[in-house]
Design an enzyme around this catalytic site. Structure first.
Site, PDB file in Angstrom:
ATOM      1  N   CYS A  81      -7.293  -0.011  18.082  1.00 10.13           N
ATOM      2  CA  CYS A  81      -7.986   1.108  18.768  1.00 10.13           C
ATOM      3  C   CYS A  81      -8.600   2.094  17.782  1.00 10.13           C
ATOM      4  O   CYS A  81      -9.290   3.029  18.191  1.00 10.13           O
ATOM      5  CB  CYS A  81      -6.983   1.827  19.690  1.00 10.13           C
ATOM      6  SG  CYS A  81      -5.723   2.756  18.794  1.00 10.13           S
ATOM      7  N   ASN A 122     -16.071   4.616 -21.589  1.00  8.07           N
ATOM      8  CA  ASN A 122     -15.059   3.568 -21.454  1.00  8.07           C
ATOM      9  C   ASN A 122     -14.562   3.219 -22.852  1.00  8.07           C
ATOM     10  O   ASN A 122     -15.382   2.959 -23.733  1.00  8.07           O
ATOM     11  CB  ASN A 122     -15.714   2.334 -20.804  1.00  8.07           C
ATOM     12  CG  ASN A 122     -14.702   1.301 -20.347  1.00  8.07           C
ATOM     13  OD1 ASN A 122     -13.682   1.089 -20.991  1.00  8.07           O
ATOM     14  ND2 ASN A 122     -14.976   0.684 -19.202  1.00  8.07           N
ATOM     15  N   HIS A 157     -14.923   2.488  -1.621  1.00  8.43           N
ATOM     16  CA  HIS A 157     -13.876   1.541  -1.223  1.00  8.43           C
ATOM     17  C   HIS A 157     -12.822   2.179  -0.336  1.00  8.43           C
ATOM     18  O   HIS A 157     -11.721   1.641  -0.215  1.00  8.43           O
ATOM     19  CB  HIS A 157     -13.217   0.944  -2.485  1.00  8.43           C
ATOM     20  CG  HIS A 157     -14.156   0.078  -3.279  1.00  8.43           C
ATOM     21  ND1 HIS A 157     -13.879  -0.353  -4.556  1.00  8.43           N
ATOM     22  CD2 HIS A 157     -15.378  -0.410  -2.993  1.00  8.43           C
ATOM     23  CE1 HIS A 157     -14.897  -1.076  -5.010  1.00  8.43           C
ATOM     24  NE2 HIS A 157     -15.818  -1.115  -4.085  1.00  8.43           N
ATOM     25  N   ALA A 197     -11.767   8.638 -20.743  1.00 11.49           N
ATOM     26  CA  ALA A 197     -12.473   9.661 -19.955  1.00 11.49           C
ATOM     27  C   ALA A 197     -11.837  11.036 -20.129  1.00 11.49           C
ATOM     28  O   ALA A 197     -12.537  12.045 -20.256  1.00 11.49           O
ATOM     29  CB  ALA A 197     -12.457   9.271 -18.478  1.00 11.49           C
ATOM     30  N   TYR A 229       0.832  -1.215   0.000  1.00 12.13           N
ATOM     31  CA  TYR A 229       0.000   0.000   0.000  1.00 12.13           C
ATOM     32  C   TYR A 229       0.860   1.256   0.000  1.00 12.13           C
ATOM     33  O   TYR A 229       0.515   2.254  -0.615  1.00 12.13           O
ATOM     34  CB  TYR A 229      -1.005  -0.037   1.157  1.00 12.13           C
ATOM     35  CG  TYR A 229      -2.212  -0.854   0.762  1.00 12.13           C
ATOM     36  CD1 TYR A 229      -2.272  -2.219   1.034  1.00 12.13           C
ATOM     37  CD2 TYR A 229      -3.232  -0.294   0.017  1.00 12.13           C
ATOM     38  CE1 TYR A 229      -3.340  -2.980   0.598  1.00 12.13           C
ATOM     39  CE2 TYR A 229      -4.304  -1.048  -0.427  1.00 12.13           C
ATOM     40  CZ  TYR A 229      -4.355  -2.395  -0.139  1.00 12.13           C
ATOM     41  OH  TYR A 229      -5.404  -3.152  -0.591  1.00 12.13           O
ATOM     42  N   ARG A 280       1.764   1.761  -3.518  1.00 13.12           N
ATOM     43  CA  ARG A 280       0.636   2.348  -4.281  1.00 13.12           C
ATOM     44  C   ARG A 280       0.443   3.810  -3.906  1.00 13.12           C
ATOM     45  O   ARG A 280       0.173   4.662  -4.740  1.00 13.12           O
ATOM     46  CB  ARG A 280      -0.640   1.561  -4.019  1.00 13.12           C
ATOM     47  CG  ARG A 280      -0.693   0.240  -4.759  1.00 13.12           C
ATOM     48  CD  ARG A 280      -2.000  -0.484  -4.536  1.00 13.12           C
ATOM     49  NE  ARG A 280      -3.138   0.265  -5.077  1.00 13.12           N
ATOM     50  CZ  ARG A 280      -4.403  -0.028  -4.781  1.00 13.12           C
ATOM     51  NH1 ARG A 280      -4.678  -1.013  -3.933  1.00 13.12           N
ATOM     52  NH2 ARG A 280      -5.396   0.660  -5.308  1.00 13.12           N
ATOM     53  N   ASN A 298     -12.556   4.301  -6.579  1.00 17.46           N
ATOM     54  CA  ASN A 298     -11.117   4.571  -6.498  1.00 17.46           C
ATOM     55  C   ASN A 298     -10.741   5.064  -5.112  1.00 17.46           C
ATOM     56  O   ASN A 298     -11.562   5.666  -4.413  1.00 17.46           O
ATOM     57  CB  ASN A 298     -10.707   5.606  -7.563  1.00 17.46           C
ATOM     58  CG  ASN A 298     -11.041   5.120  -8.966  1.00 17.46           C
ATOM     59  OD1 ASN A 298     -11.183   3.915  -9.194  1.00 17.46           O
ATOM     60  ND2 ASN A 298     -11.217   6.042  -9.891  1.00 17.46           N
ATOM     61  N   THR A 353     -15.074   2.024 -15.427  1.00 18.47           N
ATOM     62  CA  THR A 353     -15.223   0.858 -14.571  1.00 18.47           C
ATOM     63  C   THR A 353     -15.623  -0.362 -15.392  1.00 18.47           C
ATOM     64  O   THR A 353     -16.439  -0.273 -16.301  1.00 18.47           O
ATOM     65  CB  THR A 353     -16.247   1.090 -13.434  1.00 18.47           C
ATOM     66  OG1 THR A 353     -16.296  -0.070 -12.593  1.00 18.47           O
ATOM     67  CG2 THR A 353     -17.647   1.409 -13.953  1.00 18.47           C
ATOM     68  N   SER A 354     -15.045  -1.505 -15.038  1.00 17.40           N
ATOM     69  CA  SER A 354     -15.432  -2.752 -15.715  1.00 17.40           C
ATOM     70  C   SER A 354     -16.805  -3.199 -15.230  1.00 17.40           C
ATOM     71  O   SER A 354     -17.448  -4.046 -15.827  1.00 17.40           O
ATOM     72  CB  SER A 354     -14.390  -3.844 -15.434  1.00 17.40           C
ATOM     73  OG  SER A 354     -14.244  -3.999 -14.022  1.00 17.40           O
TER      74      SER A 354
HETATM   75  N1  APR Z   1     -10.896   6.118 -19.587  1.00 19.48           N
HETATM   76  C1  APR Z   1     -12.007   5.402 -19.241  1.00 19.48           C
HETATM   77  N2  APR Z   1     -11.993   4.079 -18.960  1.00 19.48           N
HETATM   78  C2  APR Z   1     -10.796   3.460 -19.046  1.00 19.48           C
HETATM   79  C3  APR Z   1      -9.601   4.120 -19.390  1.00 19.48           C
HETATM   80  C4  APR Z   1      -9.681   5.512 -19.668  1.00 19.48           C
HETATM   81  N3  APR Z   1      -8.600   6.226 -20.014  1.00 19.48           N
HETATM   82  N4  APR Z   1      -8.574   3.201 -19.377  1.00 19.48           N
HETATM   83  C5  APR Z   1      -9.123   2.023 -19.025  1.00 19.48           C
HETATM   84  N5  APR Z   1     -10.456   2.168 -18.835  1.00 19.48           N
HETATM   85  C6  APR Z   1     -11.445   1.170 -18.423  1.00 19.48           C
HETATM   86  C7  APR Z   1     -11.121  -0.245 -18.804  1.00 19.48           C
HETATM   87  O1  APR Z   1     -11.620  -0.534 -20.101  1.00 19.48           O
HETATM   88  C8  APR Z   1     -11.885  -1.029 -17.726  1.00 19.48           C
HETATM   89  O2  APR Z   1     -13.219  -1.306 -18.164  1.00 19.48           O
HETATM   90  O3  APR Z   1     -11.464   1.191 -17.026  1.00 19.48           O
HETATM   91  C9  APR Z   1     -11.954  -0.065 -16.552  1.00 19.48           C
HETATM   92  C10 APR Z   1     -11.099  -0.479 -15.374  1.00 19.48           C
HETATM   93  O4  APR Z   1     -11.660  -1.655 -14.835  1.00 19.48           O
HETATM   94  P1  APR Z   1     -10.986  -2.313 -13.544  1.00 19.48           P
HETATM   95  O5  APR Z   1      -9.506  -2.339 -13.716  1.00 19.48           O
HETATM   96  O6  APR Z   1     -11.746  -3.577 -13.281  1.00 19.48           O
HETATM   97  O7  APR Z   1     -11.257  -1.269 -12.381  1.00 19.48           O
HETATM   98  P2  APR Z   1     -12.592  -1.056 -11.554  1.00 19.48           P
HETATM   99  O8  APR Z   1     -13.805  -1.234 -12.411  1.00 19.48           O
HETATM  100  O9  APR Z   1     -12.446   0.248 -10.856  1.00 19.48           O
HETATM  101  O10 APR Z   1     -12.527  -2.244 -10.462  1.00 19.48           O
HETATM  102  C11 APR Z   1     -13.499  -2.211  -9.425  1.00 19.48           C
HETATM  103  O11 APR Z   1     -12.273  -3.941  -8.273  1.00 19.48           O
HETATM  104  O12 APR Z   1     -10.258  -4.842  -7.635  1.00 19.48           O
HETATM  105  C12 APR Z   1     -11.337  -4.089  -7.201  1.00 19.48           C
HETATM  106  O13 APR Z   1     -11.279  -2.554  -5.449  1.00 19.48           O
HETATM  107  C13 APR Z   1     -10.899  -2.723  -6.784  1.00 19.48           C
HETATM  108  O14 APR Z   1     -12.177  -0.666  -6.944  1.00 19.48           O
HETATM  109  C14 APR Z   1     -11.708  -1.782  -7.683  1.00 19.48           C
HETATM  110  C15 APR Z   1     -12.855  -2.656  -8.148  1.00 19.48           C
END
Ligand code: APR
Length: 254
Positions: free
Chosen positions: A130, A215, A119, A233, A67, A70, A102, A190-191
């Site tokens: 504590c 995305n 998260h 984005a 961490y 990161r 994020n 987000t995926s």
């Molecule tokens: N702009 C927009 N989207 C993008 C970009 C960009 N420049 N680059 C990548 N992506 C997209 C990818 O296509 C993918 O669909 O961002 C997404 C990232 O997906 P993940 O890596 O799965 O991240 P996330 O969706 O935030 O994961 C959710 O999973 O592991 C846990 O706690 C972690 O918060 C996280 C959660």
């Protein structure tokens, strides 16, 4: 060829409530690795070994070090044009919430005021015994002893939600309220495969919101959304928010 439809611009320009769900892709253009893209964090590291309580208790020094690694990446990162566009959108619309998965604080750094942290936030750490807040300092990255609370000796952990842990109740309940109330719901970077966050776009759809997925690839929500803005984005959001501002200007002038 526009990246987005006139319907989306109109919906945002007329919306009284806008909710945005962001994932790691929203921070990709700030140089922060996503999780599931090729060369993403889960490609290089195992969430099973690093992002859960058992792993932490089993090897706190390793997890604290990861961490801290990161955090260093995040401390060097700046909000990108997408973060800044969302902060501008917040100022344009009557009611706005940025619901983020994020933990990098970049929405706050970009000036967004209402950020719902599903998260947690990596810049915060606390004692597991504590609850006292602490910093995981730079030197911990290569310590051979875990950082402990100077009040009670308990282990210090980052204030992030690990796999298998419940999300902060107030955060997920607020996020669900915003998804239900939204006139427009944007999923950004987000995926949409991790629940309960991934439910939020569907809740918004079920309650009549105009839903768009921003995305460059397809996500689990692209096919369900009214619109898939297939672009990064940092490229799409500034242009979208500029178009919304112009539409609002034109409406108020007419
Ligand atoms: N702009 C927009 N989207 C993008 C970009 C960009 N420049 N680059 C990548 N992506 C997209 C990818 O296509 C993918 O669909 O961002 C997404 C990232 O997906 P993940 O890596 O799965 O991240 P996330 O969706 O935030 O994961 C959710 O999973 O592991 C846990 O706690 C972690 O918060 C996280 C959660």
């Amino acid at each position: 060829m526009s990246l987005f439809s006139d319907a989306l611009v109109d919906a945002l320009a007329q919306a009284s409530t806008v909710a945005v769900l962001t994932g790691a892709g929203a921070s990709a253009e700030s140089g922060i690795a996503t999780f599931r893209d090729p060369d993403g964090l889960w490609e290089q590291f195992s969430p099973q070994e690093l992002a859960n309580v058992e792993a932490f208790l089993d090897n706190p020094t390793l997890v604290q070090g990861w961490y801290r690694y990161r955090q260093e990446a995040i401390e060097e990162a700046e909000p990108n044009a997408g973060h800044r566009a969302l902060a501008r959108l917040e100022a344009l619309v009557p009611e706005f919430a940025c619901i983020t998965q994020n933990v990098d604080n970049l929405h706050q750094d970009a000036g967004t005021e209402r950020v719902i942290e599903l998260h947690g936030n990596i810049i915060r750490s606390y004692c597991i015994e504590c609850g006292a807040s602490h910093q995981l300092d730079a030197e911990v990255a290569d310590a051979d002893e875990p950082v402990r609370c100077d009040e009670c000796g308990g282990l210090i952990r980052p204030d992030v939600v690990w796999f298998g842990e419940r999300l902060p109740r107030d955060a997920i309940e607020a996020a669900q309220d915003w998804a239900r109330a939204a006139d427009v719901f944007l999923a950004v970077g987000t995926s949409a495969v991790v629940f309960p966050a991934a439910d939020l776009p569907v809740i918004a759809l079920d309650h009549g919101a105009y839903v768009a997925d921003v995305n460059p690839d397809t996500s689990a929500v692209s096919g369900k959304a009214h619109e898939h803005v297939q672009a990064p984005a940092g490229e799409a959001l500034p242009r979208l928010v500029e178009a919304v501002a112009e539409r609002m200007q034109a409406r108020s002038a007419s």
